[in-house]
Design a protein around this motif. Sequence first.
Motif, PDB file in Angstrom:
ATOM      1  N   VAL A 179       0.831  -1.214   0.000  1.00 36.83           N
ATOM      2  CA  VAL A 179       0.000   0.000   0.000  1.00 36.83           C
ATOM      3  C   VAL A 179       0.864   1.262   0.000  1.00 36.83           C
ATOM      4  O   VAL A 179       0.385   2.342   0.326  1.00 36.83           O
ATOM      5  N   HIS A 180       2.114   1.135  -0.368  1.00 36.67           N
ATOM      6  CA  HIS A 180       3.011   2.301  -0.483  1.00 36.67           C
ATOM      7  C   HIS A 180       3.007   3.147   0.777  1.00 36.67           C
ATOM      8  O   HIS A 180       2.815   4.361   0.727  1.00 36.67           O
ATOM      9  N   SER A 181       3.124   2.505   1.917  1.00 35.26           N
ATOM     10  CA  SER A 181       3.114   3.282   3.161  1.00 35.26           C
ATOM     11  C   SER A 181       4.495   3.896   3.375  1.00 35.26           C
ATOM     12  O   SER A 181       5.487   3.427   2.837  1.00 35.26           O
ATOM     13  N   GLY A 182       4.518   4.926   4.190  1.00 34.64           N
ATOM     14  CA  GLY A 182       5.795   5.606   4.463  1.00 34.64           C
ATOM     15  C   GLY A 182       6.043   5.624   5.959  1.00 34.64           C
ATOM     16  O   GLY A 182       5.184   5.223   6.749  1.00 34.64           O
ATOM     17  N   PRO A 183       7.221   6.122   6.365  1.00 36.19           N
ATOM     18  CA  PRO A 183       7.554   6.142   7.785  1.00 36.19           C
ATOM     19  C   PRO A 183       6.499   6.923   8.575  1.00 36.19           C
ATOM     20  O   PRO A 183       6.058   7.981   8.126  1.00 36.19           O
ATOM     21  N   GLY A 184       6.081   6.381   9.718  1.00 35.54           N
ATOM     22  CA  GLY A 184       5.112   7.057  10.574  1.00 35.54           C
ATOM     23  C   GLY A 184       3.690   6.616  10.309  1.00 35.54           C
ATOM     24  O   GLY A 184       2.815   6.814  11.127  1.00 35.54           O
ATOM     25  N   ASP A 185       3.446   5.973   9.159  1.00 36.59           N
ATOM     26  CA  ASP A 185       2.064   5.561   8.851  1.00 36.59           C
ATOM     27  C   ASP A 185       1.631   4.432   9.777  1.00 36.59           C
ATOM     28  O   ASP A 185       2.428   3.561  10.124  1.00 36.59           O
ATOM     29  N   ILE A 186       0.344   4.456  10.135  1.00 36.80           N
ATOM     30  CA  ILE A 186      -0.226   3.318  10.870  1.00 36.80           C
ATOM     31  C   ILE A 186      -0.857   2.398   9.835  1.00 36.80           C
ATOM     32  O   ILE A 186      -1.550   2.847   8.917  1.00 36.80           O
ATOM     33  N   VAL A 187      -0.543   1.108   9.958  1.00 36.91           N
ATOM     34  CA  VAL A 187      -0.958   0.134   8.952  1.00 36.91           C
ATOM     35  C   VAL A 187      -1.519  -1.102   9.644  1.00 36.91           C
ATOM     36  O   VAL A 187      -1.421  -1.231  10.876  1.00 36.91           O
ATOM     37  N   HIS A 188      -2.111  -2.020   8.865  1.00 34.28           N
ATOM     38  CA  HIS A 188      -2.359  -3.332   9.458  1.00 34.28           C
ATOM     39  C   HIS A 188      -1.656  -4.386   8.611  1.00 34.28           C
ATOM     40  O   HIS A 188      -1.574  -4.265   7.384  1.00 34.28           O
ATOM     41  N   VAL A 189      -1.126  -5.374   9.301  1.00 32.14           N
ATOM     42  CA  VAL A 189      -0.186  -6.329   8.723  1.00 32.14           C
ATOM     43  C   VAL A 189      -0.808  -7.722   8.757  1.00 32.14           C
ATOM     44  O   VAL A 189      -1.356  -8.141   9.783  1.00 32.14           O
ATOM     45  N   CYS A 190      -0.707  -8.425   7.616  1.00 38.84           N
ATOM     46  CA  CYS A 190      -1.153  -9.820   7.559  1.00 38.84           C
ATOM     47  C   CYS A 190       0.049 -10.711   7.843  1.00 38.84           C
ATOM     48  O   CYS A 190       1.131 -10.486   7.302  1.00 38.84           O
ATOM     49  N   ASP A 191      -0.146 -11.688   8.718  1.00 37.36           N
ATOM     50  CA  ASP A 191       0.935 -12.527   9.234  1.00 37.36           C
ATOM     51  C   ASP A 191       0.893 -13.914   8.598  1.00 37.36           C
ATOM     52  O   ASP A 191      -0.154 -14.327   8.094  1.00 37.36           O
ATOM     53  N   GLY A 192       2.003 -14.623   8.622  1.00 40.13           N
ATOM     54  CA  GLY A 192       2.012 -16.019   8.205  1.00 40.13           C
ATOM     55  C   GLY A 192       2.031 -16.176   6.698  1.00 40.13           C
ATOM     56  O   GLY A 192       2.290 -15.233   5.946  1.00 40.13           O
ATOM     57  N   LYS A 193       1.748 -17.410   6.251  1.00 40.25           N
ATOM     58  CA  LYS A 193       1.846 -17.698   4.822  1.00 40.25           C
ATOM     59  C   LYS A 193       0.812 -16.888   4.031  1.00 40.25           C
ATOM     60  O   LYS A 193       1.024 -16.559   2.879  1.00 40.25           O
ATOM     61  N   GLU A 194      -0.307 -16.529   4.684  1.00 46.48           N
ATOM     62  CA  GLU A 194      -1.316 -15.745   3.978  1.00 46.48           C
ATOM     63  C   GLU A 194      -0.733 -14.420   3.484  1.00 46.48           C
ATOM     64  O   GLU A 194      -1.241 -13.825   2.540  1.00 46.48           O
ATOM     65  N   ALA A 195       0.341 -13.983   4.103  1.00 50.40           N
ATOM     66  CA  ALA A 195       0.938 -12.702   3.704  1.00 50.40           C
ATOM     67  C   ALA A 195       1.365 -12.716   2.242  1.00 50.40           C
ATOM     68  O   ALA A 195       1.432 -11.678   1.582  1.00 50.40           O
ATOM     69  N   THR A 196       1.610 -13.923   1.694  1.00 50.88           N
ATOM     70  CA  THR A 196       2.077 -13.966   0.306  1.00 50.88           C
ATOM     71  C   THR A 196       0.933 -13.714  -0.672  1.00 50.88           C
ATOM     72  O   THR A 196       1.151 -13.371  -1.821  1.00 50.88           O
ATOM     73  N   MET A 197      -0.311 -13.848  -0.190  1.00 49.23           N
ATOM     74  CA  MET A 197      -1.435 -13.729  -1.119  1.00 49.23           C
ATOM     75  C   MET A 197      -1.639 -12.292  -1.580  1.00 49.23           C
ATOM     76  O   MET A 197      -2.343 -12.039  -2.554  1.00 49.23           O
ATOM     77  N   ALA A 198      -1.028 -11.343  -0.879  1.00 45.12           N
ATOM     78  CA  ALA A 198      -1.169  -9.940  -1.282  1.00 45.12           C
ATOM     79  C   ALA A 198      -0.123  -9.563  -2.333  1.00 45.12           C
ATOM     80  O   ALA A 198      -0.122  -8.448  -2.827  1.00 45.12           O
ATOM     81  N   LEU A 199       0.747 -10.515  -2.679  1.00 43.41           N
ATOM     82  CA  LEU A 199       1.880 -10.170  -3.545  1.00 43.41           C
ATOM     83  C   LEU A 199       1.631 -10.641  -4.975  1.00 43.41           C
ATOM     84  O   LEU A 199       0.951 -11.639  -5.200  1.00 43.41           O
ATOM     85  N   ALA A 200       2.246  -9.911  -5.929  1.00 38.34           N
ATOM     86  CA  ALA A 200       2.069 -10.268  -7.346  1.00 38.34           C
ATOM     87  C   ALA A 200       2.586 -11.697  -7.567  1.00 38.34           C
ATOM     88  O   ALA A 200       1.939 -12.507  -8.235  1.00 38.34           O
ATOM     89  N   GLU A 201       3.758 -12.005  -6.984  1.00 33.06           N
ATOM     90  CA  GLU A 201       4.297 -13.372  -7.094  1.00 33.06           C
ATOM     91  C   GLU A 201       4.093 -14.021  -5.723  1.00 33.06           C
ATOM     92  O   GLU A 201       4.835 -13.756  -4.784  1.00 33.06           O
TER      93      GLU A 201
END
Lengths: 100, 108
Positions: free
Chosen positions: A47-69
Motif C-alpha cells: 500500500v506504499h506506506s511511508g515512515p510514521g504511517d499506521i498500517v495493518h499487517v497480515c501474518d504467516g503464509k497468507e501474507a504472500t497472497m497480497a503479492l504479485a508473485e
Amino acid sequence: MYLGRVIGRVVTTQRLTGLHGVPLQIVQPLDDRGDNAGDAVVACDTVHSGPGDIVHVCDGKEATMALAEPFVPIDATIVGHVEQFRHDGPGPQVEGQELR
Amino acid sequence: MFIGKVVGTVVASIKDEKVVSLKLQIVQELDEHNAPRNKYVVAADTIGAGQGDLVLFAQGSSARQTTLTDGRPIDAAIFAVIDSWDVDGKLVYQKEGLEAIGVEPAEV
C-alpha cells in the motif's frame, strides 16, 4: 492481522527473484490502544506506506497472497493503510495520518 | 520476517533425506537497531548468504515457498542479504564494500 507503525525500510539487492520490486518496511507492532507491543518486524508493503504511517499487517503464509508473485518465502505483509481505529473501551482514541 | 546475522553453519550427515543438499545456516536474530535479540534459528539458505552477512529470513510454512524448500520439512528460510536499513530516517546499518557499486560509505 495486527496493527503496526512503519518505522523504517530495508534495502536488499541480493534477494530471491520473486521478490524484486517489493518494498520491505520495518514495522513496530501496536496493541489495540496504539501503544508499542512486541518486537519490530520486516514486512512487504503493498500500500506504499511511508515512515510514521499506521498500517495493518497480515501474518504467516497468507501474507504472500497480497503479492504479485505469491510463491515467495514471506510471512508478513502490510495490507492496509489505517486512517483511524476506534476502541470502544476507555482511553484515548488514536488518529492515524490522513492519506497522502 | 526478521533481520538476522549468519553466525554459523550446521553440518548434519545423518538427516531426513528431504533435508539433504540444503545449506543450513545458524542465524542470530537482530533487532531494528542492529542489536542481537536472544533468539536464533537454523534456516535453509536459499540465496547463498555468507558467514557474517546480515540477512532477512521468513519462518513457518512461508519458508517452504521456494523451489529449494518446497515440500520439505523446513520452517525457516533466508531469502535476502541486506545492503542497508534505516529507522526513523537514520541509517542503522550499511554493508561494507558497497562503494564498489557507487554507494558512498555512510557514517553509521
